[in-house]
Design an enzyme around this catalytic site. Sequence first.
Site, PDB file in Angstrom:
ATOM      1  N   ASP A 108       0.830  -1.203   0.000  1.00  0.00           N
ATOM      2  CA  ASP A 108       0.000   0.000   0.000  1.00  0.00           C
ATOM      3  C   ASP A 108       0.868   1.258   0.000  1.00  0.00           C
ATOM      4  OD1 ASP A 108      -2.406   1.792   0.751  1.00  0.00           O
ATOM      5  OD2 ASP A 108      -3.277  -0.212   0.741  1.00  0.00           O
ATOM      6  N   HIS A 170      -4.069   6.043   3.138  1.00  0.00           N
ATOM      7  CA  HIS A 170      -4.697   4.803   2.682  1.00  0.00           C
ATOM      8  C   HIS A 170      -4.064   3.575   3.335  1.00  0.00           C
ATOM      9  CE1 HIS A 170      -5.784   1.605  -0.236  1.00  0.00           C
ATOM     10  NE2 HIS A 170      -6.841   2.343  -0.491  1.00  0.00           N
ATOM     11  N   SER A 508     -11.255  -1.142  -1.317  1.00  0.00           N
ATOM     12  CA  SER A 508     -10.011  -1.028  -0.537  1.00  0.00           C
ATOM     13  C   SER A 508     -10.251  -1.324   0.929  1.00  0.00           C
ATOM     14  CB  SER A 508      -9.443   0.393  -0.650  1.00  0.00           C
ATOM     15  OG  SER A 508      -8.578   0.522  -1.737  1.00  0.00           O
TER      16      SER A 508
END
Length: 723
Positions: A108, A170, A508
Amino acid sequence: MGGATTSKNNHNLLLSSLVRRKRNAVVHNYRNGFLGFAARLTKTEAQDIARKPGVVSVFPDPIFKLHTTRSWDFLKYQTGVEIDFRSSSTYKTSVSSAPSDIIIGVLDTGIWPESKSFNDDGFGPIPSKWKGTCMESDDFTTENCNRKIIGARYYKGGGDFNTSRDTNGHGTHVASTAAGNAVSNASYYGLAMGSAKGGFPGARIAMYKVCGVRGCLGSAIMAAFDDAIKDGVDVLSLSLGASAGYGPNFQSDPIAIGSFHAVEKGITVVCSAGNDGPGRETAVNVAPWILTVAASSIDRDFQADITLGDKTVIKGGGINFGNIQRSPIYPLLYGNSAKKNSSMYDESDARNCIPRSLDANKVKGCILLCEKNDGIYTAKEKLASVKLLGAVGMVLISDEARAVASSYGSFPMASVSLNDGSKIVSYINTTRNPMATILPTVSVTEYKPAPVIPYFSARGPSFAAKEIIKPDVAAPGVAILASWPENDSVVTLGGKTSPLFYIISGTSMACPHVSGLAAMIKAQNPNWGPSAIKSAMMTTASQTSNMKKPITTNSGSVATPYDFGAGEVTSSPLQPGLIYETETIHYLQFLCGVGYDITTIKLISSTVPADFSCPEKSNNDSVSNMNYPSIAVTKLTGKESKQVSRTVTNVDGGETTYTASVETPTGLEVKVTPNTLQFTESNKQLTYQVTFTSNGNLPEDSFGSITWSNGKYKVRSPFVVSN
């Protein structure tokens, strides 16, 4: 990207030759899971290398994207799937959050190690199997790793790949959703206060930073897979991928190639299905060795009520911390009534509140009602435009915006459904001086129906092979609250300290829920491989909402396996009774069935047996016969029949008898042979056949299921039959 090679000698010779000619050409050298490298080459140089002996593949370095809506728009209380352990003589039932030696590798944007979600209180020494590292940089030292975050790597090659620290948010969000410790009093500025925790708080975390400002480089993804295999992770979580319609073929897809090698080594690979729904064939990461995850909503709604001048209350949605009068004292104006006197814009532009289409003199001091039918400007762009013109609030008409709560900060804004929007339009049209106000958001629990498959969640059938149902399962992915970097000014309200938790939606967010569950299953069943873990989740998945009715999609239609695979993951996937095991040889035969020859298959797998050859009858039907927990049969036309075979393994032990029941769609006859399976201590694996017969009048796709039950367990497999 440089080529994958067939031997170490070829690999080393080619690499040495390239370095001599171009000193800084090589970006990554893959040595662990597979042989290959990534290099900066001209087209001519790439073509030249492709012709070298022993080179099996040369392809460009693709750039993938994160599978979040990226609108900074979402908030929710529940981040973890609570696990309800039932007593069993076979399945271990230790506390779900107890520290373990299971390692989840996350590919990520990096990690924010200071988050409370990643403290290592209660964790023992770093597992001896861990062979990874904690890479240092100017803002990340070895002290930022601990007994919870046991590893962190970053991959140079472009963008901000010079540190493992997360500057995006994220990666931190995903990692804490998968394995974050329980943190009490977690909230976004007090809204939905509660305890936030990951799917398996007992897992260790290894972060592989492969994404930066340019996106997620395929060469970095390959390098991360290569390292993770050597490092000793148990589960890999990837909330990223290609866009719908642009997914590479398996032989040139770094995620498909890397995950194949990982699965060969016993590592479960979980990937998001993508956010390009709700159209058909939009799911990505569809290789059968990947556990592909769709998104679902949970039973919490964020309501921002709109009170009209006649005291009517419209239950809007979204998150706003506005502070205007609670009484309806503000003029309410439809966008088309505020149109600027310009030939450049028409009434449709004004109704949609297109930037520069509205007259500031008309908008100032009003609450503006706007549509969202232009398909060009986002809600945030419209908000910024009307705010600049002096509006005191905004109501957006959009089913999608109402279904997935967006954060509008301190500006009074709410979204309403098309149906409620028409009520507001009617009020405006029948009232001399329409007035309104927008209240700040409150959270509502036990919202119904839930779960719902949201509009953005990518759908099947698989663009690569319709004989495998994708996605595999669904998991919570709408308005998920999880850890966030504490220095992010973008999500910080004016005059407030930065939040430690924030909200985003997307597949996600669904992916790490499943990664956490996969890690938990592995902890409870250390001898299970990736396919057993996938089977346990799929065969125990739920298709029922909290209204005791079938789960639906955002449009209200009943969800099908193309929307959510086998269903939404349940709270007790550790007790499947029977499992479907898929071996590497099955995946090789799958590649034969979808049309790849041996040379191409070797681009994906480095362990193809010397005597392996594609079966003579490799076709769509052979793919349908792969030992997968779901069944897809294609090209069933006329009144013909097709038969598929499956083998199940009894993992509960002892003697037991399972009986099959079938949910059969109209126009199809389904026969299971044998209809009962009798397992003994010495015979734990049995095979059955399913025969599908059409009446000649099937629709394009027919959906049903086969459920095996012994009175204790129900083992369900969805099927799709296409004409």
